[in-house]
Enzyme design. Structure first.
Site, short mmCIF file in Angstrom:
data_model
loop_
_atom_site.label_atom_id
_atom_site.label_comp_id
_atom_site.label_asym_id
_atom_site.label_seq_id
_atom_site.Cartn_x
_atom_site.Cartn_y
_atom_site.Cartn_z
N PRO A 71 -1.31 10.88 -12.98
CA PRO A 71 -2.23 11.73 -13.97
C PRO A 71 -1.19 12.98 -14.54
O PRO A 71 -0.82 13.67 -13.64
CB PRO A 71 -3.33 12.12 -13.17
CG PRO A 71 -3.56 11.40 -12.17
CD PRO A 71 -2.20 10.85 -11.59
N GLU A 72 -0.99 12.70 -15.98
CA GLU A 72 -0.32 13.93 -16.73
C GLU A 72 -1.45 14.75 -17.48
O GLU A 72 -2.61 14.36 -17.18
CB GLU A 72 0.92 13.32 -17.48
CG GLU A 72 1.86 12.51 -16.38
CD GLU A 72 2.99 11.92 -17.20
OE1 GLU A 72 3.23 12.46 -18.08
OE2 GLU A 72 3.40 11.00 -16.96
N LYS A 103 -1.15 20.27 -15.01
CA LYS A 103 -1.80 19.16 -14.39
C LYS A 103 -3.08 19.42 -13.44
O LYS A 103 -3.53 18.70 -12.61
CB LYS A 103 -0.78 18.05 -13.77
CG LYS A 103 0.33 17.91 -14.46
CD LYS A 103 1.27 16.84 -13.91
CE LYS A 103 2.48 16.58 -14.54
NZ LYS A 103 3.69 15.96 -13.44
N HIS A 131 -11.34 4.98 0.16
CA HIS A 131 -10.28 5.99 -0.13
C HIS A 131 -11.29 7.36 -0.74
O HIS A 131 -10.33 8.09 -1.51
CB HIS A 131 -9.46 5.49 -1.42
CG HIS A 131 -8.83 4.15 -0.88
ND1 HIS A 131 -7.85 4.30 -0.10
CD2 HIS A 131 -8.55 2.84 -1.21
CE1 HIS A 131 -7.20 3.20 0.16
NE2 HIS A 131 -7.80 2.07 -0.57
N ARG A 144 -3.21 7.14 -2.17
CA ARG A 144 -2.19 7.60 -1.76
C ARG A 144 -2.03 9.08 -1.01
O ARG A 144 -1.19 9.35 -0.01
CB ARG A 144 -0.98 7.88 -2.71
CG ARG A 144 -0.89 6.58 -3.57
CD ARG A 144 0.11 5.54 -2.94
NE ARG A 144 1.45 5.95 -2.65
CZ ARG A 144 2.48 6.10 -3.48
NH1 ARG A 144 2.28 5.76 -4.63
NH2 ARG A 144 3.43 6.32 -3.09
N ARG A 159 13.77 10.41 -10.93
CA ARG A 159 12.61 9.51 -11.66
C ARG A 159 13.32 8.46 -12.49
O ARG A 159 14.40 8.72 -13.32
CB ARG A 159 11.87 10.40 -12.40
CG ARG A 159 11.34 11.63 -11.70
CD ARG A 159 10.23 11.35 -10.49
NE ARG A 159 9.05 10.59 -11.05
CZ ARG A 159 7.89 11.04 -11.79
NH1 ARG A 159 7.87 12.51 -11.91
NH2 ARG A 159 7.02 10.09 -12.21
#
Ligand SMILES: [Zn+2]
Length: 305
Positions: free
Chosen positions: A2-3, A72, A123, A142, A294
């Site tokens: 997510p940005e 963010k 999760h 994650r 990246r």
């Protein structure tokens, strides 16, 4: 991951569903995902039951005053002055289910796995219950994300100072953007776009997309970019971020809107994640390389170095 547009989407979703509502209780299912105070969060993120209990009792009966975004970070402010900050990192999700829909499995429609699940899933790390019976679920496959509670304005200011976030890309002027790129003229332009202290909220997706739109190679030293090109990059960034917000962000792996549906901007991606495909502008084959750790995808023909 997510940005800015994804966090902004969540912020706007929550404003519609939860503004003015009161938390009746919090169930923390994974201790290491919740924090209290402005201190540093270690990579190990060890948690404990006592902290989770304190977190829950401090949030109970708090009434939501506003939802904001900085970079963010999603920031929920309560009438008491305390704030809850959420960073979704790689795979965080916030899903809100109104009372009448709670008994039904929800289709969590991410591109990779469209699963009908009854929340909480395995999760889910925290569940916020609201006085009207609705529930907000914090999921994170994650587990790189976190929830952090700060007590008041002073603690919040301290935390933000430590984060040292640069200006917001949708608020920065063309001049300001040019200056930001000159802070370290030898660094690759993409490295500067990803550096949250230079400009806040941009990650891999929107860096690659805006550099492609402005025809600039991601590893080009920022100081070598002409002012006309910087102007193009600034304009591309504004346009792309605004369009992405309008379309509810990009859902590639885990990002979902708060109702569990996918954002549709992923269908508009021109270059991100498309290594080996053909450039729609010139027909050359997209390549990828690593810039500041990246993967960056670009057109070797029309993105100038
Ligand atoms: Zn091209």
């Amino acid at each position: 991951m997510p940005e800015l547009p994804e966090v902004e989407t969540i912020k706007r979703n929550l404003q519609k569903s939860l503004l003015g509502k009161t938390i009746s209780g919090i169930l923390v299912l994974t201790d290491k995902m919740v924090f209290i105070g402005a201190g540093k969060i270690s990579a190990l993120k060890k948690g404990n039951t006592a902290r989770s209990k304190k977190f829950s009792s401090a949030l109970a009966r708090q009434k939501i005053k506003s939802f904001d975004r900085r970079g963010k970070f999603l920031i929920t402010q309560f009438h008491s002055g305390s704030r809850l900050l959420v960073h979704l990192r790689m795979s965080g999700q916030l899903i809100f289910i109104p009372k009448k829909l709670l008994a039904r499995p929800l289709l969590l429609s991410v591109a990779k796995s469209a699963l009908s699940e009854l929340l909480p899933t395995k999760h889910t790390h925290a569940v916020f219950s609201f006085s009207d019976g609705g529930k907000l679920f914090y999921n994170d496959v994650r587990q790189f994300g976190h929830l952090r509670l700060v007590a008041d304005e002073k603690e919040f200011a301290k935390l933000m100072a430590v984060q040292n976030l640069g200006p917001e890309p949708l608020e920065i002027s063309e001049k300001g953007f040019f200056a930001a790129l000159q802070t370290n003229p030898k660094r690759a332009v993409k490295a500067l776009l990803l550096d949250q202290s230079v400009i806040a909220g941009i990650g891999n997706i929107y860096a690659d997309e805006s550099l492609f739109a402005a025809k600039i190679n991601p590893s080009r030293p920022a100081g070598k970019i002409k002012s006309a090109e910087v102007k193009n990059l600034w304009a591309a960034l504004q346009r792309i971020l605004k369009e992405a917000i309008k379309r509810g962000g990009s859902s590639l792996e885990y990002f979902l809107k708060t109702n569990g549906s996918a954002g549709s901007f992923s269908h508009e991606h021109q270059v991100y994640g498309k290594s080996g495909e053909l450039c729609p502008r010139c027909g050359a084959q997209f390549k990828s390389k690593t810039v500041v750790g990246r993967t960056s995808t670009y057109c070797p023909h029309c993105q100038k170095y």
